[in-house]
Design a protein around this motif. Structure first.
Motif, PDB file in Angstrom:
ATOM      1  N   UNK A  50       0.810  -1.077  -0.009  1.00 35.61           N
ATOM      2  CA  UNK A  50      -0.191   0.122   0.078  1.00 35.61           C
ATOM      3  C   UNK A  50       0.851   1.106  -0.185  1.00 35.61           C
ATOM      4  N   UNK A  51       0.136   2.249  -0.448  1.00 35.26           N
ATOM      5  CA  UNK A  51       0.839   3.736  -0.460  1.00 35.26           C
ATOM      6  C   UNK A  51       1.101   4.051   0.746  1.00 35.26           C
ATOM      7  N   UNK A  52       2.437   4.566   1.180  1.00 30.72           N
ATOM      8  CA  UNK A  52       2.823   5.277   2.389  1.00 30.72           C
ATOM      9  C   UNK A  52       2.652   6.750   2.356  1.00 30.72           C
ATOM     10  N   UNK A  53       1.999   7.517   1.352  1.00 25.65           N
ATOM     11  CA  UNK A  53       1.582   8.597   1.208  1.00 25.65           C
ATOM     12  C   UNK A  53       3.032   9.706   0.717  1.00 25.65           C
ATOM     13  N   UNK A  54       3.943   8.842   0.177  1.00 19.53           N
ATOM     14  CA  UNK A  54       5.085   9.534  -0.427  1.00 19.53           C
ATOM     15  C   UNK A  54       5.083   9.513  -1.724  1.00 19.53           C
ATOM     16  N   UNK A  55       5.583  10.567  -2.654  1.00 16.71           N
ATOM     17  CA  UNK A  55       5.479  10.520  -3.995  1.00 16.71           C
ATOM     18  C   UNK A  55       6.539   9.155  -4.260  1.00 16.71           C
ATOM     19  N   UNK A  56       6.188   8.771  -5.436  1.00 13.22           N
ATOM     20  CA  UNK A  56       6.852   7.275  -5.900  1.00 13.22           C
ATOM     21  C   UNK A  56       6.905   7.756  -7.511  1.00 13.22           C
ATOM     22  N   UNK A  57       8.008   7.408  -7.930  1.00 14.48           N
ATOM     23  CA  UNK A  57       8.307   7.335  -9.502  1.00 14.48           C
ATOM     24  C   UNK A  57       7.864   6.185 -10.344  1.00 14.48           C
ATOM     25  N   UNK A  58       7.475   6.319 -11.408  1.00 15.23           N
ATOM     26  CA  UNK A  58       6.842   5.279 -12.212  1.00 15.23           C
ATOM     27  C   UNK A  58       7.390   5.200 -13.769  1.00 15.23           C
ATOM     28  N   UNK A  59       7.622   4.095 -14.479  1.00 17.61           N
ATOM     29  CA  UNK A  59       8.038   4.276 -15.713  1.00 17.61           C
ATOM     30  C   UNK A  59       7.252   5.121 -16.679  1.00 17.61           C
ATOM     31  N   UNK A  60       8.056   5.520 -17.578  1.00 21.35           N
ATOM     32  CA  UNK A  60       7.411   6.210 -18.933  1.00 21.35           C
ATOM     33  C   UNK A  60       6.906   7.595 -18.292  1.00 21.35           C
ATOM     34  N   UNK A  61       7.490   8.103 -17.255  1.00 25.03           N
ATOM     35  CA  UNK A  61       7.199   9.327 -16.816  1.00 25.03           C
ATOM     36  C   UNK A  61       8.451  10.086 -15.846  1.00 25.03           C
ATOM     37  N   UNK A  63      11.096  11.575 -13.755  1.00 27.38           N
ATOM     38  CA  UNK A  63      11.237  11.403 -12.340  1.00 27.38           C
ATOM     39  C   UNK A  63      10.975  12.510 -11.438  1.00 27.38           C
ATOM     40  N   UNK A  64      10.390  12.420 -10.369  1.00 21.86           N
ATOM     41  CA  UNK A  64       9.789  13.306  -9.446  1.00 21.86           C
ATOM     42  C   UNK A  64      10.890  14.072  -8.681  1.00 21.86           C
ATOM     43  N   UNK A  65      11.087  15.351  -8.599  1.00 27.60           N
ATOM     44  CA  UNK A  65      11.847  15.817  -7.719  1.00 27.60           C
ATOM     45  C   UNK A  65      11.674  15.673  -6.330  1.00 27.60           C
ATOM     46  N   UNK A  66      10.471  15.387  -6.034  1.00 26.51           N
ATOM     47  CA  UNK A  66       9.857  15.163  -4.584  1.00 26.51           C
ATOM     48  C   UNK A  66       9.908  13.671  -4.406  1.00 26.51           C
ATOM     49  N   UNK A  67      10.470  12.840  -5.109  1.00 23.62           N
ATOM     50  CA  UNK A  67      10.520  11.370  -4.602  1.00 23.62           C
ATOM     51  C   UNK A  67      10.659  10.976  -3.377  1.00 23.62           C
ATOM     52  N   UNK A  68      10.046  10.475  -2.679  1.00 27.95           N
ATOM     53  CA  UNK A  68      10.319   9.990  -1.328  1.00 27.95           C
ATOM     54  C   UNK A  68       9.814  10.919  -0.424  1.00 27.95           C
ATOM     55  N   UNK A  69       9.099  12.234  -0.784  1.00 27.24           N
ATOM     56  CA  UNK A  69       8.489  13.307   0.105  1.00 27.24           C
ATOM     57  C   UNK A  69       7.060  13.274   0.002  1.00 27.24           C
ATOM     58  N   UNK A  70       6.286  14.037   0.694  1.00 25.27           N
ATOM     59  CA  UNK A  70       5.011  14.076   0.636  1.00 25.27           C
ATOM     60  C   UNK A  70       4.503  15.081  -0.404  1.00 25.27           C
ATOM     61  N   UNK A  71       3.465  14.969  -1.099  1.00 28.87           N
ATOM     62  CA  UNK A  71       3.121  16.162  -1.997  1.00 28.87           C
ATOM     63  C   UNK A  71       3.167  17.362  -1.099  1.00 28.87           C
ATOM     64  N   UNK A  72       3.294  18.412  -2.009  1.00 26.60           N
ATOM     65  CA  UNK A  72       2.983  19.688  -1.537  1.00 26.60           C
ATOM     66  C   UNK A  72       2.764  20.627  -2.811  1.00 26.60           C
ATOM     67  N   UNK A  73       2.570  21.772  -2.239  1.00 25.59           N
ATOM     68  CA  UNK A  73       2.252  23.122  -3.368  1.00 25.59           C
ATOM     69  C   UNK A  73       3.435  22.960  -4.300  1.00 25.59           C
ATOM     70  N   UNK A  74       3.101  23.549  -5.517  1.00 27.66           N
ATOM     71  CA  UNK A  74       4.118  23.658  -6.503  1.00 27.66           C
ATOM     72  C   UNK A  74       3.724  24.810  -7.481  1.00 27.66           C
ATOM     73  N   UNK A  75       4.940  25.487  -7.671  1.00 25.55           N
ATOM     74  CA  UNK A  75       4.631  26.938  -8.275  1.00 25.55           C
ATOM     75  C   UNK A  75       5.470  26.870  -9.673  1.00 25.55           C
ATOM     76  N   UNK A  76       6.088  25.726 -10.079  1.00 25.45           N
ATOM     77  CA  UNK A  76       6.659  25.851 -11.556  1.00 25.45           C
ATOM     78  C   UNK A  76       5.834  25.068 -12.591  1.00 25.45           C
ATOM     79  N   UNK A  77       4.545  24.568 -12.500  1.00 20.95           N
ATOM     80  CA  UNK A  77       3.833  23.965 -13.206  1.00 20.95           C
ATOM     81  C   UNK A  77       3.587  24.675 -14.455  1.00 20.95           C
TER      82      UNK A  77
END
Length: 331
Positions: A50-61, A63-77
């Motif tokens: 199950x998910x632990x509430x942290x960002x997780x990378x996936x294939x074909x996408x 890599x998250x800069x926040x991999x291993x961290x909780x989701x947060x507000x983003x200003x560079x989208x």
């Protein structure tokens, strides 16, 4: 005066050895109760899917800069603005979605909108924190197929996934000619299709709903606090399960020993505060004495200067009087 302000430890020290004896006895009683936890049980801690509430990378996408961290507000989208209040995405992910849709100029508007919603689902914090392919509901896949069945699609050579046809593609085909239904379309695009009777049931799958852009910051902060609280609770539960029984016994024994000797500890603490008060008063007295000495030195120096100025003034007046009387005598 010096001996009166000294602080002394209380003479009764007998309760402290008794506290240690009670702690040892309690440890001896509680250690056999958790012997199986000290040695460990086979299969007690299986890997969690199950998910632990942290960002997780996936294939074909990207890599998250926040991999291993909780989701947060983003200003560079640069795209997918509906998820800016709480997301795992950044500029790299949204640039990839924007490029994919920018080159699909000949795709119908309804089809492009649904492709955009599907690709932006990777920024959804409820999906980006799950392991494996992004789950998508079967109903959304049917909507996508109905809107795109007459449009052209192609296979991305880099990740081998279906996407809208670009002008630079050498081979494109009509979706209805090669794709049977919405489930087949989403699976060829690299998504996991979920049905109401999916087993095991997933906590969330994408159904096309997107949070409103510029939503309430209060709701976003509540979501972040809830995720952080859930992660902290799961981490505390994991630590509690992995902690040996003798540690629990030690903590319980220490707590009981402190509680049973609370009066002794309170007396020691009162003596400590009394000593701090005496030291503070002694320091304050020294400061006042030093200030009084400085005031006395300043007053004495000022009196000497005034007396010297008076003597000099008297002497100068006498000289002027003598000079005046001498000038009168000569005339």
């Amino acid at each position: 005066g010096g001996r009166a302000g000294r602080w002394r430890w209380p003479r009764r020290r007998a309760p402290m050895p008794r506290l240690l004896l009670q702690l040892q006895l309690l440890l001896a009683l509680l250690l056999p109760w958790g012997g199986d936890r000290v040695c460990g049980k086979e299969g007690a801690h299986a890997a969690k899917d199950e998910s632990d509430g942290l960002c997780s990378n996936r294939g074909g996408w990207p890599a998250f800069e926040r991999h291993g961290k909780a989701p947060a507000k983003a200003r560079d989208l640069t795209f997918c603005q509906g998820y800016r209040d709480a997301t795992c995405c950044g500029k790299a992910q949204t640039d990839a979605v924007r490029r994919l849709l920018y080159f699909a100029q000949e795709t119908s508007s309804d089809c492009r909108d649904l492709w955009a919603a599907l690709k932006c689902s990777g920024c959804d914090p409820r999906l980006a924190t799950q392991q494996g392919p992004t789950p998508v509901s079967e109903l959304f896949c049917d909507r996508l197929y109905s809107a795109c069945r007459d449009d052209f699609v192609a296979v991305d050579e880099r990740i081998q996934e279906l996407r809208p046809c670009h002008g630079s593609d050498t081979l494109c085909f009509r979706a209805s000619d090669w794709i049977r239904n919405g489930t087949n379309l989403c699976e060829e695009a690299g998504y996991l299709v979920t049905r109401p009777s999916s087993s095991p049931p997933l906590r969330y799958s994408f159904d096309g709903s997107v949070p409103k852009a510029g939503g309430s910051a209060r709701s976003s902060s509540r979501f972040s606090r809830a995720k952080n609280a859930a992660s902290a609770a799961e981490a505390a539960a994991a630590v509690a399960e992995e902690m040996p029984a003798w540690v629990w016994a030690f903590v319980a024994g220490l707590a009981y020993a402190i509680w049973s000797q609370r009066r002794v500890i309170r007396r020691y603490y009162s003596d400590y505060k009394r000593r701090q008060l005496v030291q503070a008063r002694a320091h304050q007295s020294k400061m006042w004495e030093a200030r009084r000495q400085q005031q006395m030195v300043y007053t004495k120096r000022r009196d000497q200067q005034e007396q010297q100025q008076w003597v000099e003034g008297v002497a100068a007046g006498g000289r002027r009087k003598q000079q005046h009387s001498g000038s009168v005598y000569v005339n």
